[in-house]
Motif scaffolding. Structure first.
Motif, short mmCIF file in Angstrom:
data_model
loop_
_atom_site.label_atom_id
_atom_site.label_comp_id
_atom_site.label_asym_id
_atom_site.label_seq_id
_atom_site.Cartn_x
_atom_site.Cartn_y
_atom_site.Cartn_z
N VAL A 15 0.96 -1.08 0.13
CA VAL A 15 0.13 0.12 -0.04
C VAL A 15 0.63 1.15 0.07
N SER A 16 0.74 1.98 -1.04
CA SER A 16 1.66 3.28 -1.15
C SER A 16 1.14 4.29 0.03
N PRO A 17 2.22 5.14 0.59
CA PRO A 17 1.96 6.11 1.56
C PRO A 17 0.60 6.88 1.15
N GLN A 18 -0.09 7.35 2.06
CA GLN A 18 -1.04 8.21 1.76
C GLN A 18 -0.73 9.69 1.50
N ALA A 19 -1.36 10.05 0.32
CA ALA A 19 -1.00 11.58 -0.14
C ALA A 19 -1.47 12.58 0.76
N GLN A 20 -0.75 13.61 1.06
CA GLN A 20 -1.23 14.65 1.87
C GLN A 20 -1.59 15.84 1.15
N SER A 21 -2.53 16.56 1.68
CA SER A 21 -3.04 17.76 0.80
C SER A 21 -2.25 19.02 1.07
N ALA A 22 -2.66 20.10 0.39
CA ALA A 22 -1.96 21.32 0.74
C ALA A 22 -2.29 21.96 1.78
N GLY A 23 -3.37 21.80 2.51
CA GLY A 23 -4.05 22.37 3.45
C GLY A 23 -5.36 23.02 3.07
N SER A 24 -5.71 23.72 4.08
CA SER A 24 -7.09 24.59 4.09
C SER A 24 -6.70 26.02 3.75
N PHE A 25 -7.53 26.76 3.05
CA PHE A 25 -7.56 27.93 2.87
C PHE A 25 -9.04 28.80 2.86
N ASP A 26 -9.92 28.17 3.82
CA ASP A 26 -11.19 28.41 3.97
C ASP A 26 -11.57 28.43 5.44
N ILE A 27 -10.70 28.60 6.15
CA ILE A 27 -11.04 28.78 7.66
C ILE A 27 -10.37 30.21 8.23
N GLY A 28 -11.34 30.81 8.91
CA GLY A 28 -10.78 31.96 9.59
C GLY A 28 -10.52 31.90 11.06
N LEU A 29 -9.60 32.73 11.67
CA LEU A 29 -9.42 32.72 12.85
C LEU A 29 -9.82 34.22 13.71
N ILE A 30 -10.40 34.24 14.44
CA ILE A 30 -10.93 35.44 15.58
C ILE A 30 -10.19 35.14 17.07
N VAL A 31 -9.45 36.11 17.13
CA VAL A 31 -8.63 35.94 18.65
C VAL A 31 -9.07 37.25 19.29
N GLY A 32 -9.44 36.99 20.78
CA GLY A 32 -9.77 37.81 21.87
C GLY A 32 -9.36 37.47 23.15
N LYS A 33 -9.68 38.37 23.86
CA LYS A 33 -9.43 38.20 25.40
C LYS A 33 -10.43 37.21 26.33
N SER A 34 -11.66 37.06 25.67
CA SER A 34 -12.64 36.69 26.57
C SER A 34 -12.22 35.28 27.08
N ALA A 35 -12.60 34.98 28.59
CA ALA A 35 -12.11 33.61 29.21
C ALA A 35 -12.76 32.43 28.73
N VAL A 36 -13.95 32.16 27.78
CA VAL A 36 -14.42 31.22 27.49
C VAL A 36 -13.52 30.19 27.40
N ILE A 37 -12.55 30.50 26.41
CA ILE A 37 -11.38 29.57 26.08
C ILE A 37 -10.41 29.94 27.01
N SER A 38 -9.72 28.67 27.49
CA SER A 38 -8.69 28.73 28.28
C SER A 38 -7.11 28.96 27.39
N THR A 39 -6.11 29.66 28.25
CA THR A 39 -5.11 29.55 27.41
C THR A 39 -4.48 28.36 27.18
N GLN A 40 -4.82 27.27 28.23
CA GLN A 40 -4.13 25.91 27.86
C GLN A 40 -4.85 25.45 26.60
N ASP A 41 -6.22 25.57 26.51
CA ASP A 41 -6.69 25.21 25.09
C ASP A 41 -6.22 25.85 23.91
N ARG A 42 -6.36 27.21 24.10
CA ARG A 42 -5.70 28.13 23.32
C ARG A 42 -6.76 28.57 22.05
N VAL A 43 -7.19 27.34 21.36
CA VAL A 43 -8.25 27.53 20.26
C VAL A 43 -9.27 26.72 20.30
N LYS A 44 -10.12 26.83 19.87
CA LYS A 44 -11.27 25.84 19.64
C LYS A 44 -11.89 26.17 18.25
#
Length: 367
Positions: A15-44
């Protein structure tokens, strides 16, 4: 006891190695100081406002309000990454860098309630970020529409940043709406290439700008959402701080990533690519396969090459497919490069499909 069939016919499965994709170009990131997400999790990662509500967001946080604009656009983006900025010991750049370290999927980013100084700092950081990314920001500074020297758009234009998209708007987080449209529209399917010029934005109030004010914003390579004619509400002009259209940056980022991953996949999946012209053909075919994706999307199209010559490609030649993959010969390699098992340099001239955004129509009347 029955004898093994392997004595007669032995079957080996590889079985040949699985080909990798070039990644995603359709997802955004919004960054802020609200504590709903912990610094340990960092992102959701969220797929809707409902998924944010179920995770503890009340709807009053600036990240949620920006996300509401992001998810309200049509086409609707499928995912959003929300990141935590620790306001007690981190800079905005630290927060964005930490979000990149925690998640490589996002392409566009927006920092809520960033000051002009923080916008400049993040813009500089995103310009050099890997994987390649883009930064969206909103400003309601009157100095921008008045063209007053020293404003944030003038500073970023002067820096020549090609990965920063600035939006003048009194609608809070208006640039998050632009990012939402940009991520939602980038489906990667046939004829999916788009521009940001003249798009409608859900949830953003058009600015009552004079023609002079619009021209001053555009002269700073900024963007605005305003009225045109009697019925239109349009985003103009869809450019980055250096004046290059957003879609050109996006399409070249996608093409570059796909070419890179295509070549790597060819090296990984082959038992060996010989250092011969036939071996080079394997690499060239892998790269051509990736270039075809840009053709299908509508980002690359046939046209006449008007730049400097590239190997056998001369100025005035027609790129019938919109691209050409050329390589120097194996015979021209130095012994040092051959012993280092390097391929000869490969060149990929491409002709962007471009976009028509301005039209002059001459009407001649005869009685």
């Amino acid at each position: 006891m029955a004898q093994s069939l392997d004595d007669i016919v032995k079957v080996n499965v590889t079985v040949s190695p699985q080909a990798q994709s070039a990644g995603s170009f359709d997802i955004g990131l919004i960054v802020g100081k609200s504590a709903v997400i912990s610094t340990q999790d960092r992102v959701k990662i969220y797929t809707s406002l409902a998924s944010m509500k179920s995770d503890g967001w009340t709807g009053e946080e600036p990240e949620y309000k920006a996300a509401a604009l992001y998810f309200s656009q049509s086409p609707t983006p499928s995912k959003l990454v929300v990141g935590r900025w620790d306001g007690t010991g981190e800079t905005a750049v630290d927060a964005v860098d930490a979000c990149r370290a925690a998640n490589n999927d996002w392409y566009g980013c927006y920092v809520v309630n960033a000051t002009p100084e923080e916008i400049e700092e993040v813009a500089a950081a995103v310009e050099a970020m890997k994987p390649e990314s883009t930064f969206f920001y909103t400003t309601n500074d009157e100095a921008v529409k008045n063209g007053t020297p020293g404003n944030i758009m003038e500073a970023l234009k002067g820096a020549g940043y090609k990965r920063t998209f600035g939006m003048f708007s009194t609608t809070e987080h208006a640039a998050a709406a632009v990012m939402g449209y940009a991520m939602g529209a980038n489906t990667g399917g046939a004829n999916s290439a788009y521009t940001l010029a003249y798009k409608s934005l859900v949830g953003v109030t058009p600015e009552p700008l004079s023609t002079t004010e619009v021209q001053k914003i555009l002269a700073l390579n900024g963007n605005a959402y305003t009225h045109y004619g009697t019925n239109y509400k349009l985003l103009v002009q869809g450019t980055m701080a250096n004046g290059v259209p957003f879609d050109e940056v996006l399409n070249l980022d996608m093409l570059t990533a796909e070419i890179q991953i295509g070549a790597v996949n060819a090296l990984v999946r082959a038992a060996k690519i010989p250092q011969t012209e036939d071996g080079m053909s394997l690499l060239i075919n892998a790269i051509e396969e990736q270039c075809e994706k840009s053709v299908v999307r509508g980002a690359i199209a046939p046209g006449v090459w008007k730049a400097s010559p590239v190997l056998t490609l001369q100025r005035g030649d027609t790129l019938s497919k919109g691209y050409l993959v050329l390589a120097e010969s194996i015979a021209s390699q130095t012994q040092e490069d051959r012993e280092a098992r390097k391929a000869p340099p490969i060149y990929v001239p491409v002709k962007m499909a471009g976009a028509i955004e301005h039209v002059v129509i001459n009407v001649t009347v005869n009685r």
